[in-house]
Motif scaffolding. Structure first.
Motif, short mmCIF file in Angstrom:
data_model
loop_
_atom_site.label_atom_id
_atom_site.label_comp_id
_atom_site.label_asym_id
_atom_site.label_seq_id
_atom_site.Cartn_x
_atom_site.Cartn_y
_atom_site.Cartn_z
N SER A 1 0.83 -1.20 0.00
CA SER A 1 0.00 0.00 0.00
C SER A 1 0.87 1.25 0.00
CB SER A 1 -0.91 0.00 1.23
OG SER A 1 -1.63 1.20 1.31
N PRO A 2 0.51 2.29 -0.77
CA PRO A 2 1.31 3.52 -0.83
C PRO A 2 1.38 4.26 0.52
CG PRO A 2 -0.27 3.42 -2.65
CD PRO A 2 -0.63 2.32 -1.71
N PRO B 1 5.06 3.41 5.09
CA PRO B 1 6.43 3.93 4.90
C PRO B 1 7.34 2.89 4.26
CG PRO B 1 5.61 4.44 7.09
CD PRO B 1 4.61 3.52 6.48
N ALA B 2 8.32 3.36 3.51
CA ALA B 2 9.18 2.46 2.74
C ALA B 2 9.92 1.46 3.61
CB ALA B 2 10.19 3.29 1.93
N TYR B 3 10.46 1.92 4.76
CA TYR B 3 11.22 1.01 5.61
C TYR B 3 10.32 -0.08 6.19
CZ TYR B 3 9.31 3.29 9.80
OH TYR B 3 8.48 3.77 10.77
N ALA B 4 9.08 0.30 6.56
CA ALA B 4 8.14 -0.68 7.09
C ALA B 4 7.67 -1.63 5.99
CB ALA B 4 6.95 0.03 7.73
N PRO C 1 0.85 -4.58 -6.90
CA PRO C 1 0.98 -5.66 -5.91
C PRO C 1 -0.13 -5.67 -4.87
CG PRO C 1 2.63 -3.94 -5.57
CD PRO C 1 1.98 -3.65 -6.87
N HIS C 2 -0.65 -4.50 -4.50
CA HIS C 2 -1.68 -4.45 -3.45
C HIS C 2 -2.92 -5.24 -3.86
CE1 HIS C 2 -4.04 -2.90 -0.12
NE2 HIS C 2 -4.98 -2.54 -0.99
N LEU C 3 -3.43 -4.99 -5.06
CA LEU C 3 -4.62 -5.69 -5.53
C LEU C 3 -4.34 -7.15 -5.84
CD1 LEU C 3 -7.56 -5.72 -6.36
CD2 LEU C 3 -6.89 -4.81 -8.61
#
Length: 490
Positions: A374-375, A378-381, A449-451
């Motif tokens: 999901s956008p 955060p990138a690190y998470a 990727p989310h969907l």
């Protein structure tokens, strides 16, 4: 690990001879033998006799895992060397052509196994794998690569269904679940071997060719070792080769258990006519329910997205900014760990419990990967969630959804239709596997990727519902009891 006495003893307690004494084992003589040797009736045959034969058979599963992963890391190098770099459809074809060949092979695997025997079927599956891997290794064009992958796929289509049949038919009942888990463990080891051998591909020019050459070694070992392995006693018995069946049983269970095993074999096959099994009988006849269960299990297994993970984990990890070499090794370790746990639990918890827990866990961890994509995360998470969710997804798969269908189906299929029913179910497996391999990268680009991961998670939940409603537990049940429970009685 081997102490499954309480479950195993039932197979010998049910071996009192039938009123019909027309079988190959004399009813009265056998009854007297059993009365004089009551100490053997409840004893389990030694597992050590059958173990070497099962281990050799699982070489085909090692090759299955190896060829699933052999193009994972080298795919970019192959595309660059053969001139289709950046073409996602061509890259998907390198993966899916092997699966298309497997579909062709699986359509004939039942006929080959019934016509030539299980051991010869293994040898016939090894030949196209050796030839195809060699063609891929020396190919200079994408056409050569695709031809080699097609031939390898034909061998892979023939072999795995025969391995499930063979392991079921030569294993003592008290370790049948454990031995069935060997198939998944061998596939894990094959996948890990492919991932590890592919590590130097970016540093050494042409290393991907070595990756294909390596696969010819276990295929050759399989073909040669099957010359000395025991043939399936059930297949020999159905062919009317009674003396040979008895001799092979002596190799598999030991001399003291042969009479009892022959008595059970006679009761299993007494009602089986040696006539042709028609496809319509499997799809619409009295056997249609078990074929539907088996086909749906394999379909849901593939629609869960597991092989998209195996084929394209390097690409997925790269998009998550995680070094693919390290992440792929962890995937192999996760897969192997889950398979070993499944081996220990298979004959304790049972098949259905493992399937339910496995698919439920896969749904949860695929959902975690969807969240990671999901956008708003955060990138690190996202990196931690993506990699962690993927590793746990593979672990959950290996606990049940991976090993159980290949073991469960030969148990629920009557011996008369077993080989051909497995061929039908594996054909469904390969069709869906083909389209997953062909379309995954394109769907990842178009849907995101989310969907896409949400869709995979939904299929996992559907699998939980299907297993709960349709799959029976086979742990501790004789093959006759399973057949009575699943087939409508005339």
């Amino acid at each position: 690990m081997w102490g499954y006495q309480s479950e195993a003893s039932s197979i010998y307690k049910r071996m009192s001879p039938s009123k019909d004494s027309s079988g190959s084992v004399d009813g009265e003589a056998n009854s007297g033998y059993m009365q004089d040797n009551t100490s053997l009736v409840t004893a389990d045959p030694p597992w050590r006799h059958s173990l070497p034969h099962v281990v050799v058979a699982t070489i085909i599963s090692f090759l299955f895992g190896y060829h699933l992963g052999v193009v994972n890391e080298p795919l970019e190098s192959i595309a660059l060397d053969l001139g289709f770099s950046g073409n996602t459809l061509a890259e998907g074809l390198v993966v899916s052509t092997c699966l298309g060949g497997a579909l062709i092979g699986s359509l004939f695997s039942g006929w080959i196994a019934d016509e030539f025997g299980r051991c010869r079927a293994f040898q016939l599956s090894a030949l196209p794998m050796i030839t195809g891997a060699s063609i891929s290794a020396i190919s200079k064009t994408s056409v050569g690569m695709l031809l080699g992958r097609l031939l390898v796929g034909v061998g892979l289509g023939i072999g795995p269904p025969v391995a499930s049949l063979y392991v079921t038919e030569v294993s003592p009942a008290h370790v049948r679940g454990t031995y069935g888990s060997f198939i998944q463990i061998a596939a894990c080891l094959g996948l890990m071997t492919a991932l590890c051998i592919g590590i130097p591909v970016k540093e050494i020019i042409g290393w991907w060719r070595v990756c294909f050459w390596v696969s010819t070694i276990p295929a050759a070992i399989l073909a040669l070792a099957m010359l000395v392995c025991a043939e399936s006693p059930q297949w020999l018995y159905k062919q009317g080769r009674i003396a040979e069946a008895e001799a092979e049983l002596e190799r598999l269970v030991g001399p003291s258990h042969v009479r009892f095993a022959m008595s059970d074999l006679s009761r299993l096959d007494k009602s089986d006519a040696n006539d042709t099994v028609k496809l319509s009988e499997l799809l619409y006849g009295r056997h249609s329910r078990v074929v539907f269960i088996g086909s749906t299990l394999f379909a849901l297994q593939q629609l869960s997205g597991i092989n998209a993970i195996f084929y394209f984990s390097s690409t997925v990890f790269k998009s998550a900014r995680v070094p693919s070499n390290l992440a792929n090794i962890f995937i192999g370790i996760s897969n192997l760990t889950g398979s070993i746990i499944a081996m220990v639990l298979m004959d304790k918890l049972g098949r259905k419990v493992l399937l339910l827990g496995s698919f439920l866990g896969m749904a949860i961890f695929m959902a975690i990967q969807a969240v990671a994509a999901s956008p708003s995360v955060p990138a690190y998470a996202a990196s931690y969630l993506s990699v962690g969710g993927m590793l746990m997804f593979v672990l959950a798969f290996a606990l049940g959804a991976g090993p159980v269908p290949g073991l469960l189906l030969p148990e629920i299929f009557p011996s008369r239709i077993r080989a051909k029913a497995m061929a039908v179910c594996m054909s469904v497996h390969w069709v869906i596997n083909f389209f997953v391999g062909l379309l995954f990268l394109q769907l990842l680009e178009q849907l995101g990727p989310h969907l896409l991961y949400s869709i995979f998670a939904t299929f996992c939940l559907m699998a939980v519902i299907f297993v709960k409603r349709n799959v029976m537990e086979t742990k501790g049940k004789s093959l006759q009891e399973i057949e009575i429970a699943l087939l409508p009685q005339d």
